[in-house]
Design an enzyme around this catalytic site. Structure first.
Site, PDB file in Angstrom:
ATOM      1  CG  ASN A  12      -4.178   3.847 -11.735  1.00 60.07           C
ATOM      2  OD1 ASN A  12      -3.701   2.877 -11.152  1.00 60.07           O
ATOM      3  ND2 ASN A  12      -3.490   4.948 -11.972  1.00 60.07           N
ATOM      4  CE1 TYR A  13     -10.011   6.645 -12.462  1.00 60.53           C
ATOM      5  CE2 TYR A  13     -11.390   6.495 -14.410  1.00 60.53           C
ATOM      6  CZ  TYR A  13     -10.638   7.253 -13.530  1.00 60.53           C
ATOM      7  OH  TYR A  13     -10.531   8.607 -13.726  1.00 60.53           O
TER       8      TYR A  13
ATOM      9  CB  CYS B  14      -7.027  13.074  -6.056  1.00 62.25           C
ATOM     10  SG  CYS B  14      -7.324  12.602  -4.350  1.00 62.25           S
TER      11      CYS B  14
ATOM     12  NE  ARG C 163      -2.578   1.160   3.634  1.00 61.55           N
ATOM     13  CZ  ARG C 163      -3.442   1.196   4.651  1.00 61.55           C
ATOM     14  NH1 ARG C 163      -4.741   1.037   4.435  1.00 61.55           N
ATOM     15  NH2 ARG C 163      -3.016   1.388   5.884  1.00 61.55           N
TER      16      ARG C 163
HETATM   17  C1  FAD Z   1     -10.266  10.179  -4.811  1.00 63.43           C
HETATM   18  C2  FAD Z   1      -9.564   9.434  -5.923  1.00 63.43           C
HETATM   19  C3  FAD Z   1      -9.229  10.124  -7.083  1.00 63.43           C
HETATM   20  C4  FAD Z   1      -8.560   9.470  -8.125  1.00 63.43           C
HETATM   21  N1  FAD Z   1      -8.248  10.177  -9.261  1.00 63.43           N
HETATM   22  C5  FAD Z   1      -7.555   9.574 -10.243  1.00 63.43           C
HETATM   23  C6  FAD Z   1      -7.167  10.281 -11.420  1.00 63.43           C
HETATM   24  O1  FAD Z   1      -7.493  11.444 -11.595  1.00 63.43           O
HETATM   25  N2  FAD Z   1      -6.404   9.639 -12.319  1.00 63.43           N
HETATM   26  C7  FAD Z   1      -6.032   8.333 -12.152  1.00 63.43           C
HETATM   27  O2  FAD Z   1      -5.309   7.806 -13.002  1.00 63.43           O
HETATM   28  N3  FAD Z   1      -6.440   7.636 -11.092  1.00 63.43           N
HETATM   29  C8  FAD Z   1      -7.171   8.215 -10.132  1.00 63.43           C
HETATM   30  N4  FAD Z   1      -7.554   7.492  -9.038  1.00 63.43           N
HETATM   31  C9  FAD Z   1      -7.167   6.088  -8.954  1.00 63.43           C
HETATM   32  C10 FAD Z   1      -5.748   5.949  -8.453  1.00 63.43           C
HETATM   33  O3  FAD Z   1      -4.820   6.394  -9.417  1.00 63.43           O
HETATM   34  C11 FAD Z   1      -5.444   4.480  -8.183  1.00 63.43           C
HETATM   35  O4  FAD Z   1      -6.308   3.998  -7.198  1.00 63.43           O
HETATM   36  C12 FAD Z   1      -4.006   4.285  -7.751  1.00 63.43           C
HETATM   37  O5  FAD Z   1      -3.669   2.936  -7.883  1.00 63.43           O
HETATM   38  C13 FAD Z   1      -3.802   4.756  -6.336  1.00 63.43           C
HETATM   39  O6  FAD Z   1      -2.492   4.625  -5.910  1.00 63.43           O
HETATM   40  P1  FAD Z   1      -2.230   4.563  -4.328  1.00 63.43           P
HETATM   41  O7  FAD Z   1      -0.802   4.390  -4.125  1.00 63.43           O
HETATM   42  O8  FAD Z   1      -2.904   5.751  -3.704  1.00 63.43           O
HETATM   43  O9  FAD Z   1      -3.092   3.339  -3.992  1.00 63.43           O
HETATM   44  P2  FAD Z   1      -2.864   1.926  -3.218  1.00 63.43           P
HETATM   45  O10 FAD Z   1      -4.243   1.497  -2.845  1.00 63.43           O
HETATM   46  O11 FAD Z   1      -1.857   2.045  -2.163  1.00 63.43           O
HETATM   47  O12 FAD Z   1      -2.304   1.006  -4.373  1.00 63.43           O
HETATM   48  C14 FAD Z   1      -3.009   0.740  -5.565  1.00 63.43           C
HETATM   49  C15 FAD Z   1      -2.421  -0.482  -6.259  1.00 63.43           C
HETATM   50  O13 FAD Z   1      -1.028  -0.293  -6.500  1.00 63.43           O
HETATM   51  C16 FAD Z   1      -0.259  -1.226  -5.756  1.00 63.43           C
HETATM   52  N5  FAD Z   1       0.873  -0.519  -5.165  1.00 63.43           N
HETATM   53  C17 FAD Z   1       0.822   0.527  -4.306  1.00 63.43           C
HETATM   54  N6  FAD Z   1       2.050   0.913  -3.979  1.00 63.43           N
HETATM   55  C18 FAD Z   1       2.907   0.102  -4.628  1.00 63.43           C
HETATM   56  C19 FAD Z   1       4.311   0.005  -4.665  1.00 63.43           C
HETATM   57  N7  FAD Z   1       5.080   0.829  -3.961  1.00 63.43           N
HETATM   58  N8  FAD Z   1       4.869  -0.964  -5.413  1.00 63.43           N
HETATM   59  C20 FAD Z   1       4.098  -1.824  -6.122  1.00 63.43           C
HETATM   60  N9  FAD Z   1       2.757  -1.773  -6.128  1.00 63.43           N
HETATM   61  C21 FAD Z   1       2.164  -0.815  -5.384  1.00 63.43           C
HETATM   62  C22 FAD Z   1      -1.192  -1.754  -4.699  1.00 63.43           C
HETATM   63  O14 FAD Z   1      -0.791  -3.017  -4.228  1.00 63.43           O
HETATM   64  C23 FAD Z   1      -2.497  -1.763  -5.435  1.00 63.43           C
HETATM   65  O15 FAD Z   1      -2.559  -2.866  -6.292  1.00 63.43           O
HETATM   66  C24 FAD Z   1      -8.236   8.112  -7.996  1.00 63.43           C
HETATM   67  C25 FAD Z   1      -8.609   7.414  -6.840  1.00 63.43           C
HETATM   68  C26 FAD Z   1      -9.269   8.057  -5.817  1.00 63.43           C
HETATM   69  C27 FAD Z   1      -9.705   7.289  -4.595  1.00 63.43           C
END
Ligand code: FAD
Ligand code: NAG
Ligand code: NAG
Ligand code: NAG
Ligand code: NAG
Ligand code: NAG
Ligand code: NAG
Ligand code: NAG
Length: 538
Positions: free
Chosen positions: A480-481, A180, A114
């Site tokens: 990512n969605y 975001c 995460r």
């Molecule tokens: C409010 C909101 C707005 C969003 N807006 C956009 C947008 O405008 N454009 C867009 O493209 N997406 C958007 N998203 C989606 C977002 O890009 C994805 O959910 C993205 O994967 C989030 O990354 P995270 O590190 O925050 O999530 P996490 O939940 O931590 O990780 C998401 C995925 O990536 C993996 N991961 C995380 N960190 C690592 C790491 N260090 N190494 C390997 N794998 C890892 C996780 O295991 C999981 O499979 C949005 C999501 C939300 C909730």
């Protein structure tokens, strides 16, 4: 099937014996793994018990829940029945990460990685087998190099911190990623993240120059040592199938000193040309100047004309990498139906535009982009689609009618085109390039747990209604969605067959290459989740 059958019949035969001997099949408990994990971490980091105990949380630790809750961004996965990790590991040094990978392996625990926790289906912190969460939030260093127009950023940093750090050094640089601010670098960039500059600079994953990743053996690799296949795979294929991303080196985007934003709104009940505007948007938004990103938001709202009825609101929110005068004259020519006037436009610098998209008041300090402490989040469900042919007007009217009936589901249309059409579909794992006019995000939020069934039923029903208007064979989706409705891997015997179902939707023709890379770097499928890349069947 056969294996499972054999196991169960074996267990069945053994059961009376086990009862007799008063033996039980004990699943590991948080406490029972804590000590062995702690010792293992000591061994593989050469640190003292005191040092490693600072990064290890068992369920009995007073702060376990806080640490787990801090990066949950979807209330749907924050309930008493949500499966919880046995341990949370919070590396504060890069060397902790490899040790955590090794110790998970030797303890037979799955790892969920995460960073920002924004995964829409909580794949980063929920699993149905005994698991740990490797929580990267402490690794958040950011080193901007304006002369080189690049930045090294660790996975646990947020987009807001990245944008803040860039703007603290230069007013004419930015980075092409989501608006975001709490989204994590770790998941967003490897998943092919996009934002308001994607038509000019491409996806976040198109701007990765180098990366550091921890592999399944706990070894740190950079671009050179991981090789171009793995480096290809993590630029849109989702890092969590391949290893743990520690950091990326990213290419900064050159932005003008003045950029322009606007928001227009129209409702169907008050403006009969609303359908024409939405229809025309499909032609203009994907084909206009690369520096213009016009997002179209459609949502059911209460009518101000007819009491008790609902109507559709169509809002356009846009960023233009230029001045208001230039923008107004461009849209005068290309999109007169929108009727954009200079007074509707706001000129800002790039970091100011980020604050505007996030609805902060004019004059708010960019410091707000550093805030990670969201105190709550709604329940939410998202789905995605790609549109390749404009939807005819009559069909748009039908969609609006269906949206009003459903009453809670909104659409977010994000235009492609520009550089997105000029990057080849196999350049990175992200395949949705030329031929795609725009991406739809299907979206529903709710506040009460009890509304879940109704809201998820609505979004699925609209998704089904949209079938004729969107990509087919496969019906493409955006990684990512994350959407577990489109197929999941149950870690069974047929994981490759199952993986192909969602894999083709997310990656189209790039799926097979991802499977090859996966098989080469993680043949035992250690790094896995419900939608990870499967290994080749042997
Ligand atoms: C409010 C909101 C707005 C969003 N807006 C956009 C947008 O405008 N454009 C867009 O493209 N997406 C958007 N998203 C989606 C977002 O890009 C994805 O959910 C993205 O994967 C989030 O990354 P995270 O590190 O925050 O999530 P996490 O939940 O931590 O990780 C998401 C995925 O990536 C993996 N991961 C995380 N960190 C690592 C790491 N260090 N190494 C390997 N794998 C890892 C996780 O295991 C999981 O499979 C949005 C999501 C939300 C909730
Ligand atoms: C721990 O110490 C051993 C022996 O000195 C050394 O080989 C190993 O590389 C060290 N590991 C780490 C992670 O520092
Ligand atoms: C968890 O609890 C143990 C035992 O009380 C303690 O030693 C350790 O420091 C705690 N870990 C954290 C991260 O607080
Ligand atoms: C999760 O639950 C905790 C405890 O009930 C609460 O403090 C937190 O705000 C919740 N987070 C989300 C995202 O719902
Ligand atoms: C912003 O830059 C200034 C000057 O270089 C520096 O003192 C300050 O610490 C920076 N702020 C942050 C939050 O990095
Ligand atoms: C924003 O605020 C600044 C002063 O803080 C002001 O000069 C500017 O005109 C404002 N812009 C808009 C669009 O309101
Ligand atoms: C969902 O809720 C709406 C009211 O918000 C109601 O009209 C509809 O019948 C409900 N649908 C289901 C499937 O329960
Ligand atoms: C998976 O199942 C198929 C039949 O369904 C069988 O032929 C194959 O050997 C199995 N593979 C493994 C690895 O068990």
């Amino acid at each position: 099937m056969m294996e499972a059958f054999r196991f169960f019949s074996f267990a069945f035969l053994l059961l009376p014996l086990l009862l007799l001997l008063n033996v039980s099949f004990a699943l590991p408990t948080s406490d029972s793994v804590y000590d062995t994990f702690l010792q293992c971490l000591q061994k593989h980091t050469n640190q003292s018990e005191q040092e490693v105990s600072n990064i290890l949380y068992a369920q009995t630790n007073a702060t376990y829940s806080t640490v787990l809750f801090n990066y949950i961004r979807n209330a749907r996965f924050n309930t008493s029945t949500t499966k919880k990790p046995l341990l949370v590991v919070t590396p504060s040094l890069e060397s902790h990460v490899g040790a955590a990978v090794i110790c998970s392996k030797t303890n037979g625990l799955q790892v969920r990685i995460r960073s920002g926790g924004h995964d829409y289906e909580a794949v980063s912190y929920v699993s149905d087998v005994p698991f740990i969460v490797l929580d990267m939030f402490n690794l958040k260093n950011i080193a901007v190099d304006i002369d080189d127009e690049s930045v090294w950023v660790q996975a646990g940093a947020t987009l807001g911190e990245l944008y803040y750090s860039i703007s603290n050094k230069s007013k004419v640089h930015g980075f092409s990623a989501a608006i975001c601010p709490t989204v994590g670098i770790g998941g967003h960039i490897t998943g092919g993240g996009y934002g308001t500059m994607l038509r000019k600079f491409g996806l976040a994953s198109d701007n990765i120059l180098d990366a550091k990743i921890v592999d399944v053996n706990g070894k740190i690799l950079d671009r050179k040592s991981m090789g171009e296949d793995l480096f290809w795979a993590i630029r849109g294929g989702g890092g969590s199938s391949f290893g743990v991303v520690l950091a990326y080196k990213l290419k900064l985007a050159r932005v003008p000193e003045t950029v322009t934003v606007f928001r227009t709104e129209t409702t169907l009940d008050q403006n009969p040309t609303t359908t024409d505007i939405v229809y025309k948007w499909q032609e203009v938004a994907p084909n206009t100047d690369d520096g213009l990103f016009m997002r179209m938001l459609l949502s059911p709202v209460s009518s101000e004309v007819k009491e008790g009825e609902k109507t559709i609101k169509a809002s356009v929110m846009a960023l233009y990498l230029g001045t208001a005068d230039q923008l107004v004259s461009l849209l005068d020519k290309e999109f007169p139906e929108l009727g954009l006037k200079k007074k509707d436009c706001t000129e800002l610098n790039w970091i100011g535009s980020m604050l505007w998209w996030n609805k902060f008041d004019n004059g708010t300090s960019p410091d707000v982009l550093l805030d990670r402490n969201l105190n709550s989040a709604p329940f939410l469900k998202r789905k995605s689609d790609y549109v390749q042919k404009p939807i005819p007007k009559e069909e748009l009217d039908g969609i609006f009618k269906k949206m009003i009936e459903s009453s809670r589901v909104g659409f977010n249309f994000n235009p492609y085109g520009g550089i997105m059409s000029r990057i080849s579909a196999s350049e990175t794992p992200f395949p949705h390039r030329a031929g795609n006019l725009y991406k739809i995000q299907h979206s529903v939020n709710w506040d009460e747990e009890a509304d879940e069934a109704n809201c998820t039923a609505q979004i699925r029903s609209l998704y089904s209604y949209m079938t004729p208007f969107v990509s087919k064979n496969p019906r493409s989706a955006f990684l990512n969605y994350r959407d577990l409705d489109i197929g999941i891997n149950t870690h069974g015997n047929d994981s490759y067959q199952q993986g192909m179902v969602y894999g083709l939707k997310y990656f189209n023709d790039n799926f097979q290459r991802l499977v090859k890379v996966k098989t080469a770097v993680d043949p035992d499928n250690f790094f896995r989740n419900q939608q990870s890349i499967p290994t080749l069947p042997n």
